[in-house]
Scaffold this active site. Structure first.
Site, PDB file in Angstrom:
ATOM      1  N   ARG A 198     -13.148  23.460 -20.891  1.00 18.02           N
ATOM      2  CA  ARG A 198     -13.991  24.393 -20.233  1.00 18.02           C
ATOM      3  C   ARG A 198     -15.441  25.056 -20.842  1.00 18.02           C
ATOM      4  O   ARG A 198     -14.970  24.589 -22.036  1.00 18.02           O
ATOM      5  CB  ARG A 198     -13.354  25.862 -19.684  1.00 18.02           C
ATOM      6  CG  ARG A 198     -12.105  25.454 -18.641  1.00 18.02           C
ATOM      7  CD  ARG A 198     -11.420  26.605 -17.998  1.00 18.02           C
ATOM      8  NE  ARG A 198     -10.522  25.692 -16.835  1.00 18.02           N
ATOM      9  CZ  ARG A 198      -9.123  25.326 -17.243  1.00 18.02           C
ATOM     10  NH1 ARG A 198      -8.802  25.221 -18.632  1.00 18.02           N
ATOM     11  NH2 ARG A 198      -8.350  25.136 -16.829  1.00 18.02           N
ATOM     12  N   LYS A 221      -6.826  28.463 -19.858  1.00 18.79           N
ATOM     13  CA  LYS A 221      -7.045  29.494 -18.817  1.00 18.79           C
ATOM     14  C   LYS A 221      -5.585  29.040 -18.758  1.00 18.79           C
ATOM     15  O   LYS A 221      -5.135  30.633 -18.491  1.00 18.79           O
ATOM     16  CB  LYS A 221      -7.454  28.174 -17.924  1.00 18.79           C
ATOM     17  CG  LYS A 221      -7.203  29.459 -16.253  1.00 18.79           C
ATOM     18  CD  LYS A 221      -8.643  28.656 -15.270  1.00 18.79           C
ATOM     19  CE  LYS A 221      -8.507  29.421 -13.964  1.00 18.79           C
ATOM     20  NZ  LYS A 221      -9.138  29.164 -13.211  1.00 18.79           N
ATOM     21  N   HIS A 285     -19.031  24.338 -15.200  1.00 20.23           N
ATOM     22  CA  HIS A 285     -17.946  23.583 -14.506  1.00 20.23           C
ATOM     23  C   HIS A 285     -18.391  22.147 -14.477  1.00 20.23           C
ATOM     24  O   HIS A 285     -17.626  21.319 -14.127  1.00 20.23           O
ATOM     25  CB  HIS A 285     -17.639  24.437 -13.495  1.00 20.23           C
ATOM     26  CG  HIS A 285     -15.943  24.178 -13.589  1.00 20.23           C
ATOM     27  ND1 HIS A 285     -15.243  25.243 -14.845  1.00 20.23           N
ATOM     28  CD2 HIS A 285     -15.222  23.880 -12.626  1.00 20.23           C
ATOM     29  CE1 HIS A 285     -13.623  24.797 -14.412  1.00 20.23           C
ATOM     30  NE2 HIS A 285     -13.372  24.017 -13.135  1.00 20.23           N
ATOM     31  N   ARG A 288     -16.875  19.488 -16.783  1.00 26.17           N
ATOM     32  CA  ARG A 288     -15.460  19.153 -16.691  1.00 26.17           C
ATOM     33  C   ARG A 288     -15.410  18.129 -15.361  1.00 26.17           C
ATOM     34  O   ARG A 288     -14.692  17.604 -15.549  1.00 26.17           O
ATOM     35  CB  ARG A 288     -14.698  21.049 -16.745  1.00 26.17           C
ATOM     36  CG  ARG A 288     -13.301  20.248 -16.706  1.00 26.17           C
ATOM     37  CD  ARG A 288     -12.370  21.564 -16.752  1.00 26.17           C
ATOM     38  NE  ARG A 288     -11.289  21.699 -15.653  1.00 26.17           N
ATOM     39  CZ  ARG A 288     -10.354  21.829 -16.752  1.00 26.17           C
ATOM     40  NH1 ARG A 288     -10.614  21.688 -18.145  1.00 26.17           N
ATOM     41  NH2 ARG A 288      -9.046  22.054 -16.582  1.00 26.17           N
ATOM     42  N   HIS A 311      -3.734  20.860 -15.790  1.00 24.70           N
ATOM     43  CA  HIS A 311      -4.055  21.085 -14.752  1.00 24.70           C
ATOM     44  C   HIS A 311      -2.124  21.295 -15.345  1.00 24.70           C
ATOM     45  O   HIS A 311      -1.067  20.737 -15.081  1.00 24.70           O
ATOM     46  CB  HIS A 311      -4.260  19.983 -13.264  1.00 24.70           C
ATOM     47  CG  HIS A 311      -5.679  20.675 -13.553  1.00 24.70           C
ATOM     48  ND1 HIS A 311      -6.182  19.401 -12.971  1.00 24.70           N
ATOM     49  CD2 HIS A 311      -6.407  21.698 -13.552  1.00 24.70           C
ATOM     50  CE1 HIS A 311      -7.620  19.877 -12.821  1.00 24.70           C
ATOM     51  NE2 HIS A 311      -6.872  20.751 -12.909  1.00 24.70           N
ATOM     52  N   TYR A 320      -9.505  13.929  -7.464  1.00 24.69           N
ATOM     53  CA  TYR A 320     -10.446  13.007  -8.287  1.00 24.69           C
ATOM     54  C   TYR A 320      -9.790  11.966  -7.307  1.00 24.69           C
ATOM     55  O   TYR A 320     -10.223  10.657  -8.378  1.00 24.69           O
ATOM     56  CB  TYR A 320      -9.966  13.028  -9.722  1.00 24.69           C
ATOM     57  CG  TYR A 320     -10.802  14.702 -10.364  1.00 24.69           C
ATOM     58  CD1 TYR A 320     -11.992  15.071 -10.227  1.00 24.69           C
ATOM     59  CD2 TYR A 320     -10.182  15.815 -10.796  1.00 24.69           C
ATOM     60  CE1 TYR A 320     -12.531  16.136 -10.403  1.00 24.69           C
ATOM     61  CE2 TYR A 320     -10.163  17.177 -11.166  1.00 24.69           C
ATOM     62  CZ  TYR A 320     -11.750  17.057 -11.112  1.00 24.69           C
ATOM     63  OH  TYR A 320     -12.018  18.370 -11.333  1.00 24.69           O
TER      64      TYR A 320
END
Length: 343
Positions: A198, A221, A285, A288, A311, A320
């Site tokens: 990020r 995050k 973003h 990313r 994640h 994806y």
């Protein structure tokens, strides 16, 4: 008479433990509900003579939010901001008494917020914040009842196609960023495109995080550190940049190990000059998404991508999967037209 009509409905006025017991009053919309509650209380006393109805919880919803922040939220990276948002939500709902707060009240509140222009995605986020407050207070034994938002469903969000930059677009964007007066913006963008970081993670890099061919991202995050391999060229570029611009060139930044200073505005300006059109709500973003998309297009493993992106849920990374060259390839052979040799 233990049940009588009052201005607001039907009031039950009883002493379930007899004359020496505590008097209990409660009002209901209908007489049937009042009778049912009276029978329930009398049955409870018969089963357990020392039983008494639970006391009213006089705390406001905002009081629960403050307790959550004091015992849990203050330790979260974004805890102060979440606390502020939760208090604003309480005020907007009239800060009801905690034991009278219901899912219907929140549903009415979010419906009004949608009318005012907030997106369903934002309302789902607020819903999750407040539900998490009750869950944590239950865990900490500061809330004895069920979570009032437990059964309220979040809005179903229509998935949008994830946009990413093609190779020619990446080259055009980097060319514009190299021309920027800000000396940091181009290299930060390259870090994001090389690692899937990020923007904030890349911008906050310290020189100690880039060594031995790996960048260790720590201010993430999810609050979990992750290591991502990088090329020798990128590692050399980071060290060279730090010597020329790091630490002492960060102006207001006090961390002498910081590689970069703020460059968000410079990225926005460079993107505008490149004339690339992005979906609403995407800016940095897109880098990313571009990393993740090219990783899968080039044959990367979805589980490896999950670790690289950090994640917590594989479901997030599966967005994806459709870009994989092998994704659903069986459809070419197993569809009915192919079986009939008609196409």
């Amino acid at each position: 008479m233990t049940i009588k009509a009052v201005r607001t409905g039907w009031q039950v006025n009883i002493q379930p433990g007899g004359r020496s017991g505590k008097r209990v009053k409660k009002t209901f919309p209908t007489k049937a509900e009042a009778l049912a509650w009276e029978r329930h209380i009398q049955a409870k006393v018969q089963e357990t003579p020392e039983w008494s109805p639970p006391k009213k919880d006089q705390r406001k919803l905002s009081d629960l939010v403050d307790i959550w922040y004091r015992h849990h939220g203050s330790g979260l990276r974004a805890g102060a901001d979440t606390h502020r948002r939760l208090l604003a939500m309480c005020a907007a709902m009239g800060d009801p008494r905690s034991d009278l707060f219901t899912a219907d009240q929140f549903a009415e509140y979010r419906a009004q917020r949608i009318v005012e222009g907030l997106t369903p995605n934002n309302m789902n986020r607020e819903h999750a914040y407040l539900r998490a407050v009750f869950n944590e207070l239950i865990r900490l034994n500061h809330w004895k009842k069920d979570n009032p938002l437990k059964k309220l469903r979040a809005f179903k969000i229509q998935e949008r196609e994830l946009s990413y930059l093609a190779k020619a677009q990446i080259a055009r964007l980097l060319d514009e960023l190299e021309k920027a007066q800000n000396p940091h913006v181009a290299l930060i963008a390259k870090v994001c495109l090389s690692t899937g970081a990020r923007w904030g993670e890349a911008e906050a890099l310290r020189i100690t995080q880039a060594r031995s061919g790996v960048i260790q991202f720590v201010q993430t995050k999810s609050s979990k550190a992750r290591g991502v391999p990088i090329t020798k060229d990128l590692e050399a570029a980071l060290k060279k940049h730090y010597k020329a611009h790091g630490g002492h060139d960060n102006n207001a930044e006090s961390d002498d190990e910081r590689i970069f200073a703020t460059a968000y505005s410079a990225f926005r300006d460079g993107l505008k000059r490149s004339e690339l059109k992005l979906p609403a709500g995407q800016l940095t973003h897109i880098l990313r998404h571009t990393f993740a998309s090219h990783f899968i297009i080039n044959g990367g493993n979805i589980l490896a991508l999950q670790k690289v992106l950090g994640h917590q849920s594989l479901a997030m990374t599966m967005r994806y999967a459709h870009l994989s060259p092998e994704h659903l390839q069986e459809t070419r052979q197993l569809n009915p037209i192919s079986a009939l040799n008609l196409g």
